[in-house]
Design a protein around this motif. Structure first.
Motif, PDB file in Angstrom:
ATOM      1  N   PRO A  32      11.242  34.476  -7.133  1.00 30.50           N
ATOM      2  CA  PRO A  32      10.235  33.662  -7.834  1.00 30.50           C
ATOM      3  C   PRO A  32       9.351  32.943  -6.823  1.00 30.50           C
ATOM      4  N   PRO A  33       8.122  32.612  -7.215  1.00 41.94           N
ATOM      5  CA  PRO A  33       7.238  31.916  -6.270  1.00 41.94           C
ATOM      6  C   PRO A  33       7.803  30.543  -5.940  1.00 41.94           C
ATOM      7  N   PRO A  34       7.580  30.055  -4.733  1.00 38.15           N
ATOM      8  CA  PRO A  34       8.109  28.731  -4.356  1.00 38.15           C
ATOM      9  C   PRO A  34       7.445  27.641  -5.193  1.00 38.15           C
ATOM     10  N   ARG A  35       8.220  26.600  -5.497  1.00 41.45           N
ATOM     11  CA  ARG A  35       7.685  25.494  -6.276  1.00 41.45           C
ATOM     12  C   ARG A  35       6.805  24.630  -5.385  1.00 41.45           C
ATOM     13  N   ARG A  36       5.642  24.309  -5.894  1.00 41.08           N
ATOM     14  CA  ARG A  36       4.726  23.460  -5.137  1.00 41.08           C
ATOM     15  C   ARG A  36       4.845  22.041  -5.645  1.00 41.08           C
ATOM     16  N   ARG A  37       5.021  21.125  -4.747  1.00 44.16           N
ATOM     17  CA  ARG A  37       5.062  19.714  -5.104  1.00 44.16           C
ATOM     18  C   ARG A  37       3.638  19.199  -5.241  1.00 44.16           C
ATOM     19  N   PRO A  38       3.421  18.279  -6.162  1.00 46.28           N
ATOM     20  CA  PRO A  38       2.089  17.684  -6.233  1.00 46.28           C
ATOM     21  C   PRO A  38       1.857  16.820  -4.990  1.00 46.28           C
ATOM     22  N   PRO A  39       0.620  16.688  -4.565  1.00 51.05           N
ATOM     23  CA  PRO A  39       0.365  15.871  -3.366  1.00 51.05           C
ATOM     24  C   PRO A  39       0.764  14.419  -3.628  1.00 51.05           C
ATOM     25  N   PRO A  40       1.293  13.736  -2.621  1.00 48.42           N
ATOM     26  CA  PRO A  40       1.697  12.343  -2.822  1.00 48.42           C
ATOM     27  C   PRO A  40       0.474  11.468  -3.095  1.00 48.42           C
ATOM     28  N   ARG A  41       0.654  10.528  -3.996  1.00 51.99           N
ATOM     29  CA  ARG A  41      -0.440   9.618  -4.323  1.00 51.99           C
ATOM     30  C   ARG A  41      -0.284   8.349  -3.504  1.00 51.99           C
ATOM     31  N   LEU A  42      -1.289   8.040  -2.749  1.00 54.31           N
ATOM     32  CA  LEU A  42      -1.276   6.843  -1.916  1.00 54.31           C
ATOM     33  C   LEU A  42      -2.253   5.837  -2.491  1.00 54.31           C
ATOM     34  N   ARG A  43      -1.800   4.613  -2.620  1.00 50.44           N
ATOM     35  CA  ARG A  43      -2.666   3.546  -3.084  1.00 50.44           C
ATOM     36  C   ARG A  43      -3.254   2.857  -1.869  1.00 50.44           C
ATOM     37  N   VAL A  44      -4.557   2.892  -1.766  1.00 48.79           N
ATOM     38  CA  VAL A  44      -5.232   2.321  -0.603  1.00 48.79           C
ATOM     39  C   VAL A  44      -5.884   1.015  -1.020  1.00 48.79           C
ATOM     40  N   THR A  45      -5.528  -0.054  -0.323  1.00 50.85           N
ATOM     41  CA  THR A  45      -6.148  -1.347  -0.562  1.00 50.85           C
ATOM     42  C   THR A  45      -6.781  -1.814   0.746  1.00 50.85           C
ATOM     43  N   PRO A  46      -7.851  -2.571   0.656  1.00 48.98           N
ATOM     44  CA  PRO A  46      -8.493  -3.018   1.899  1.00 48.98           C
ATOM     45  C   PRO A  46      -7.581  -3.958   2.680  1.00 48.98           C
ATOM     46  N   TYR A  47      -7.572  -3.790   3.972  1.00 52.57           N
ATOM     47  CA  TYR A  47      -6.751  -4.632   4.843  1.00 52.57           C
ATOM     48  C   TYR A  47      -7.354  -6.020   4.999  1.00 52.57           C
ATOM     49  N   TYR A  48      -8.649  -6.103   4.897  1.00 56.81           N
ATOM     50  CA  TYR A  48      -9.326  -7.384   5.038  1.00 56.81           C
ATOM     51  C   TYR A  48     -10.583  -7.343   4.187  1.00 56.81           C
ATOM     52  N   SER A  49     -11.148  -8.482   3.937  1.00 56.42           N
ATOM     53  CA  SER A  49     -12.428  -8.541   3.233  1.00 56.42           C
ATOM     54  C   SER A  49     -13.482  -9.034   4.225  1.00 56.42           C
ATOM     55  N   PRO A  50     -14.741  -8.811   3.939  1.00 56.30           N
ATOM     56  CA  PRO A  50     -15.791  -9.191   4.905  1.00 56.30           C
ATOM     57  C   PRO A  50     -15.817 -10.671   5.237  1.00 56.30           C
ATOM     58  N   ASP A  51     -15.505 -11.546   4.267  1.00 55.31           N
ATOM     59  CA  ASP A  51     -15.570 -12.984   4.571  1.00 55.31           C
ATOM     60  C   ASP A  51     -14.240 -13.549   5.044  1.00 55.31           C
ATOM     61  N   GLY A  52     -13.211 -12.714   5.174  1.00 54.31           N
ATOM     62  CA  GLY A  52     -11.940 -13.174   5.705  1.00 54.31           C
ATOM     63  C   GLY A  52     -10.964 -13.669   4.662  1.00 54.31           C
ATOM     64  N   VAL A  53     -11.386 -13.783   3.391  1.00 54.61           N
ATOM     65  CA  VAL A  53     -10.495 -14.247   2.330  1.00 54.61           C
ATOM     66  C   VAL A  53     -10.405 -13.140   1.290  1.00 54.61           C
ATOM     67  N   TYR A  54      -9.209 -12.716   0.991  1.00 56.58           N
ATOM     68  CA  TYR A  54      -9.005 -11.666   0.008  1.00 56.58           C
ATOM     69  C   TYR A  54      -8.192 -12.247  -1.140  1.00 56.58           C
ATOM     70  N   PRO A  55      -8.799 -12.467  -2.310  1.00 55.71           N
ATOM     71  CA  PRO A  55      -8.043 -13.070  -3.408  1.00 55.71           C
ATOM     72  C   PRO A  55      -6.999 -12.107  -3.954  1.00 55.71           C
ATOM     73  N   ARG A  56      -5.887 -12.649  -4.436  1.00 56.43           N
ATOM     74  CA  ARG A  56      -4.830 -11.817  -4.991  1.00 56.43           C
ATOM     75  C   ARG A  56      -5.124 -11.435  -6.428  1.00 56.43           C
ATOM     76  N   TYR A  57      -6.172 -11.932  -6.986  1.00 59.14           N
ATOM     77  CA  TYR A  57      -6.583 -11.602  -8.339  1.00 59.14           C
ATOM     78  C   TYR A  57      -8.104 -11.580  -8.349  1.00 59.14           C
ATOM     79  N   ASN A  58      -8.687 -11.121  -9.440  1.00 54.13           N
ATOM     80  CA  ASN A  58     -10.141 -11.094  -9.552  1.00 54.13           C
ATOM     81  C   ASN A  58     -10.599 -12.446 -10.078  1.00 54.13           C
ATOM     82  N   PRO A  59     -11.238 -13.280  -9.256  1.00 58.73           N
ATOM     83  CA  PRO A  59     -11.622 -14.618  -9.699  1.00 58.73           C
ATOM     84  C   PRO A  59     -12.815 -14.622 -10.659  1.00 58.73           C
ATOM     85  N   GLY A  60     -13.517 -13.536 -10.792  1.00 59.12           N
ATOM     86  CA  GLY A  60     -14.653 -13.462 -11.698  1.00 59.12           C
ATOM     87  C   GLY A  60     -15.969 -13.510 -10.949  1.00 59.12           C
ATOM     88  N   PRO A  61     -17.055 -13.211 -11.652  1.00 58.86           N
ATOM     89  CA  PRO A  61     -18.356 -13.129 -10.972  1.00 58.86           C
ATOM     90  C   PRO A  61     -18.911 -14.484 -10.548  1.00 58.86           C
TER      91      PRO A  61
END
Length: 93
Positions: A32-61
């Motif tokens: 039988p053909p070999p089973r192919r695993r789906p590619p791993p899903r990586l969650r990418v988050t920014p390491y830093y923000s441009p102003d140096g402060v990265y909120p842990r939640y969305n503070p709003g506009p």
């Protein structure tokens, strides 16, 4: 050892018959053909923000960052020093 050999006196060894079955390897076309695993899903988050402060939640506009700066004493092996500490939080603007 002599006790064991006396109790098994009527046992005879089995002989192999004329028919010997051997395991056959399958050809690559039959496998039988070999089973192919789906590619791993990586969650990418920014390491830093441009102003140096990265909120842990969305503070709003319309959010505003409030900061309180104070001087505090820190006790170190070289002696007591006064250092600035800043505490910031988000509030609605």
């Amino acid at each position: 050892m002599g006790l064991f050999s006396q109790s098994c006196g009527g046992v005879q060894a089995q002989t192999v018959g004329a028919e010997v079955q051997m395991a056959q390897a399958t050809s690559p076309e039959d496998a039988p053909p070999p089973r192919r695993r789906p590619p791993p899903r990586l969650r990418v988050t920014p390491y830093y923000s441009p102003d140096g402060v990265y909120p842990r939640y969305n503070p709003g506009p319309d959010a505003v960052r409030e900061c309180n700066a104070t001087y505090v004493q820190e006790f170190r092996p070289s002696g007591t020093v006064i250092v600035p500490h800043m505490h910031c939080y988000w509030r609605r603007g």
